[in-house]
Write a protein that holds these residues in place. Structure first.
Motif, PDB file in Angstrom:
ATOM      1  N   MET A   1      -3.509  -8.416 -10.650  1.00 35.32           N
ATOM      2  CA  MET A   1      -3.337  -7.014 -10.272  1.00 35.32           C
ATOM      3  C   MET A   1      -1.879  -6.666  -9.981  1.00 35.32           C
ATOM      4  SD  MET A   1      -6.210  -5.639 -10.748  1.00 35.32           S
ATOM      5  CE  MET A   1      -6.206  -4.055  -9.939  1.00 35.32           C
ATOM      6  N   LEU A   2      -1.037  -7.672  -9.828  1.00 32.16           N
ATOM      7  CA  LEU A   2       0.393  -7.420  -9.595  1.00 32.16           C
ATOM      8  C   LEU A   2       1.149  -7.172 -10.905  1.00 32.16           C
ATOM      9  CD1 LEU A   2       1.227 -10.069  -6.856  1.00 32.16           C
ATOM     10  CD2 LEU A   2       1.200  -7.583  -6.587  1.00 32.16           C
ATOM     11  N   VAL A   3       0.509  -7.508 -12.020  1.00 33.46           N
ATOM     12  CA  VAL A   3       1.180  -7.445 -13.320  1.00 33.46           C
ATOM     13  C   VAL A   3       1.034  -6.065 -13.951  1.00 33.46           C
ATOM     14  CG1 VAL A   3       1.311  -8.474 -15.614  1.00 33.46           C
ATOM     15  CG2 VAL A   3       0.724  -9.906 -13.652  1.00 33.46           C
TER      16      VAL A   3
ATOM     17  N   TYR B   1       0.762  -4.267  -4.783  1.00 33.37           N
ATOM     18  CA  TYR B   1       2.233  -4.221  -4.702  1.00 33.37           C
ATOM     19  C   TYR B   1       2.652  -3.550  -3.401  1.00 33.37           C
ATOM     20  CZ  TYR B   1       7.035  -3.178  -6.267  1.00 33.37           C
ATOM     21  OH  TYR B   1       8.398  -3.083  -6.387  1.00 33.37           O
ATOM     22  N   ARG B   2       2.007  -2.435  -3.098  1.00 26.96           N
ATOM     23  CA  ARG B   2       2.335  -1.697  -1.863  1.00 26.96           C
ATOM     24  C   ARG B   2       1.907  -2.476  -0.625  1.00 26.96           C
ATOM     25  NH1 ARG B   2       0.403   2.533  -5.133  1.00 26.96           N
ATOM     26  NH2 ARG B   2      -1.536   2.615  -3.974  1.00 26.96           N
ATOM     27  N   GLU B   3       0.691  -3.065  -0.673  1.00 23.94           N
ATOM     28  CA  GLU B   3       0.180  -3.831   0.477  1.00 23.94           C
ATOM     29  C   GLU B   3       1.134  -4.957   0.860  1.00 23.94           C
ATOM     30  OE1 GLU B   3      -3.660  -5.439  -0.461  1.00 23.94           O
ATOM     31  OE2 GLU B   3      -4.624  -3.474  -0.427  1.00 23.94           O
ATOM     32  N   LEU B   4       1.709  -5.605  -0.145  1.00 25.77           N
ATOM     33  CA  LEU B   4       2.598  -6.739   0.103  1.00 25.77           C
ATOM     34  C   LEU B   4       4.036  -6.315   0.404  1.00 25.77           C
ATOM     35  CD1 LEU B   4       1.319  -9.162  -2.693  1.00 25.77           C
ATOM     36  CD2 LEU B   4       0.830  -9.290  -0.238  1.00 25.77           C
ATOM     37  N   GLY B   5       4.294  -5.009   0.338  1.00 26.05           N
ATOM     38  CA  GLY B   5       5.635  -4.501   0.613  1.00 26.05           C
ATOM     39  C   GLY B   5       6.683  -5.025  -0.355  1.00 26.05           C
TER      40      GLY B   5
ATOM     41  N   SER C   1      13.944 -14.974  -5.982  1.00 28.07           N
ATOM     42  CA  SER C   1      14.446 -15.534  -7.237  1.00 28.07           C
ATOM     43  C   SER C   1      13.439 -15.211  -8.349  1.00 28.07           C
ATOM     44  CB  SER C   1      14.582 -17.052  -7.110  1.00 28.07           C
ATOM     45  OG  SER C   1      13.293 -17.646  -7.001  1.00 28.07           O
ATOM     46  N   ASP C   2      13.866 -15.329  -9.593  1.00 24.04           N
ATOM     47  CA  ASP C   2      12.949 -15.120 -10.712  1.00 24.04           C
ATOM     48  C   ASP C   2      11.786 -16.097 -10.632  1.00 24.04           C
ATOM     49  OD1 ASP C   2      14.384 -13.017 -11.695  1.00 24.04           O
ATOM     50  OD2 ASP C   2      15.175 -14.075 -13.455  1.00 24.04           O
ATOM     51  N   ASP C   3      12.069 -17.297 -10.181  1.00 21.88           N
ATOM     52  CA  ASP C   3      11.049 -18.323 -10.021  1.00 21.88           C
ATOM     53  C   ASP C   3       9.963 -17.865  -9.050  1.00 21.88           C
ATOM     54  OD1 ASP C   3      10.902 -20.785 -11.322  1.00 21.88           O
ATOM     55  OD2 ASP C   3      11.113 -21.856  -9.406  1.00 21.88           O
ATOM     56  N   GLU C   4      10.386 -17.323  -7.919  1.00 22.86           N
ATOM     57  CA  GLU C   4       9.436 -16.824  -6.910  1.00 22.86           C
ATOM     58  C   GLU C   4       8.648 -15.630  -7.458  1.00 22.86           C
ATOM     59  OE1 GLU C   4      11.620 -17.728  -2.666  1.00 22.86           O
ATOM     60  OE2 GLU C   4      12.572 -16.249  -3.991  1.00 22.86           O
ATOM     61  N   LYS C   5       9.323 -14.768  -8.197  1.00 22.47           N
ATOM     62  CA  LYS C   5       8.646 -13.605  -8.783  1.00 22.47           C
ATOM     63  C   LYS C   5       7.575 -14.042  -9.778  1.00 22.47           C
ATOM     64  CE  LYS C   5      12.741 -10.689  -8.383  1.00 22.47           C
ATOM     65  NZ  LYS C   5      13.869 -10.127  -9.110  1.00 22.47           N
ATOM     66  N   LEU C   6       7.911 -15.011 -10.617  1.00 23.65           N
ATOM     67  CA  LEU C   6       6.942 -15.518 -11.602  1.00 23.65           C
ATOM     68  C   LEU C   6       5.737 -16.153 -10.916  1.00 23.65           C
ATOM     69  CD1 LEU C   6       9.483 -16.988 -14.136  1.00 23.65           C
ATOM     70  CD2 LEU C   6       7.808 -15.206 -14.663  1.00 23.65           C
ATOM     71  N   ASN C   7       5.971 -16.912  -9.863  1.00 25.21           N
ATOM     72  CA  ASN C   7       4.860 -17.517  -9.117  1.00 25.21           C
ATOM     73  C   ASN C   7       3.962 -16.444  -8.511  1.00 25.21           C
ATOM     74  OD1 ASN C   7       5.664 -20.134  -9.702  1.00 25.21           O
ATOM     75  ND2 ASN C   7       6.884 -20.329  -7.834  1.00 25.21           N
ATOM     76  N   LEU C   8       4.569 -15.394  -7.995  1.00 27.03           N
ATOM     77  CA  LEU C   8       3.820 -14.289  -7.405  1.00 27.03           C
ATOM     78  C   LEU C   8       2.989 -13.572  -8.469  1.00 27.03           C
ATOM     79  CD1 LEU C   8       3.328 -12.804  -4.748  1.00 27.03           C
ATOM     80  CD2 LEU C   8       5.344 -11.411  -5.227  1.00 27.03           C
TER      81      LEU C   8
ATOM     82  N   SER D   1       8.356  -3.704  -2.773  1.00 24.95           N
ATOM     83  CA  SER D   1       9.528  -2.898  -3.133  1.00 24.95           C
ATOM     84  C   SER D   1      10.751  -3.350  -2.325  1.00 24.95           C
ATOM     85  CB  SER D   1       9.260  -1.411  -2.936  1.00 24.95           C
ATOM     86  OG  SER D   1       8.984  -1.138  -1.578  1.00 24.95           O
ATOM     87  N   LYS D   2      10.515  -3.834  -1.119  1.00 24.84           N
ATOM     88  CA  LYS D   2      11.618  -4.302  -0.272  1.00 24.84           C
ATOM     89  C   LYS D   2      11.911  -5.790  -0.456  1.00 24.84           C
ATOM     90  CE  LYS D   2      10.890  -0.915   3.412  1.00 24.84           C
ATOM     91  NZ  LYS D   2       9.683  -0.199   2.967  1.00 24.84           N
ATOM     92  N   LYS D   3      10.888  -6.556  -0.836  1.00 24.08           N
ATOM     93  CA  LYS D   3      11.022  -8.013  -0.888  1.00 24.08           C
ATOM     94  C   LYS D   3      11.564  -8.547  -2.218  1.00 24.08           C
ATOM     95  CE  LYS D   3       7.222  -8.768   2.342  1.00 24.08           C
ATOM     96  NZ  LYS D   3       5.846  -9.233   2.476  1.00 24.08           N
ATOM     97  N   LEU D   4      11.247  -7.876  -3.322  1.00 27.35           N
ATOM     98  CA  LEU D   4      11.581  -8.429  -4.638  1.00 27.35           C
ATOM     99  C   LEU D   4      13.070  -8.662  -4.857  1.00 27.35           C
ATOM    100  CD1 LEU D   4       9.163  -6.698  -7.177  1.00 27.35           C
ATOM    101  CD2 LEU D   4       9.109  -9.040  -6.342  1.00 27.35           C
ATOM    102  N   LYS D   5      13.903  -7.763  -4.337  1.00 26.98           N
ATOM    103  CA  LYS D   5      15.350  -7.899  -4.601  1.00 26.98           C
ATOM    104  C   LYS D   5      15.927  -9.182  -4.019  1.00 26.98           C
ATOM    105  CE  LYS D   5      16.598  -4.702  -0.853  1.00 26.98           C
ATOM    106  NZ  LYS D   5      15.273  -4.256  -0.480  1.00 26.98           N
TER     107      LYS D   5
END
Length: 120
Positions: free
Chosen positions: A91-93, A65-69, A78-85, A71-75
């Motif tokens: 390890m992101l879950v 989560y930290r490596e991908l940054g 879209s929910d669709d993009e978040k689900l795909n991620l 905290s700044k990107k999620l906001k």
């Protein structure tokens, strides 16, 4: 459906949750989230049943989560993009995820487990 605990064996919170359920005599099966990641469809179902926003399914204290940054990107995603991620890397879950097929909890809070999984 038997109680299913989706977890990562090296996760301290997961170990606490499993120990708690064992001590309370609750039968469950486990699923290793890295060896058997959740599919996008499974995530959609879990999010719907939990009543929580997709955001709550991210392991915000994880290295990935930290490596991908995120905290700044999620906001801005879209929910669709978040689900795909989330579906792309177990390890992101946030974990453990516990479900009986109807209800879902994310993370471990003793009071919540007592109410939903022990006292049923």
């Amino acid at each position: 459906m038997a109680l299913k605990v989706i977890q990562y064996p090296k996760c301290g919170t997961c170990r606490k949750a499993l120990k708690y359920l064992q001590e309370k005599g609750v039968a469950f099966e486990t699923r290793h989230i890295v060896e058997e990641p959740l599919s996008r469809d499974e995530l959609v179902s879990l999010v719907e049943k939990s009543g929580l926003p997709v955001q709550k399914f991210f392991n915000t204290s994880g290295q990935k989560y930290r490596e991908l940054g995120l905290s700044k990107k999620l906001k801005d995603m879209s929910d669709d993009e978040k689900l795909n991620l989330l579906a792309s890397d177990g390890m992101l879950v946030k974990r453990p995820i516990v479900t009986d097929g109807k209800r879902v909890t994310v993370g471990f809070r003793e009071e919540e487990f007592e109410k939903l999984w022990v006292g049923k």
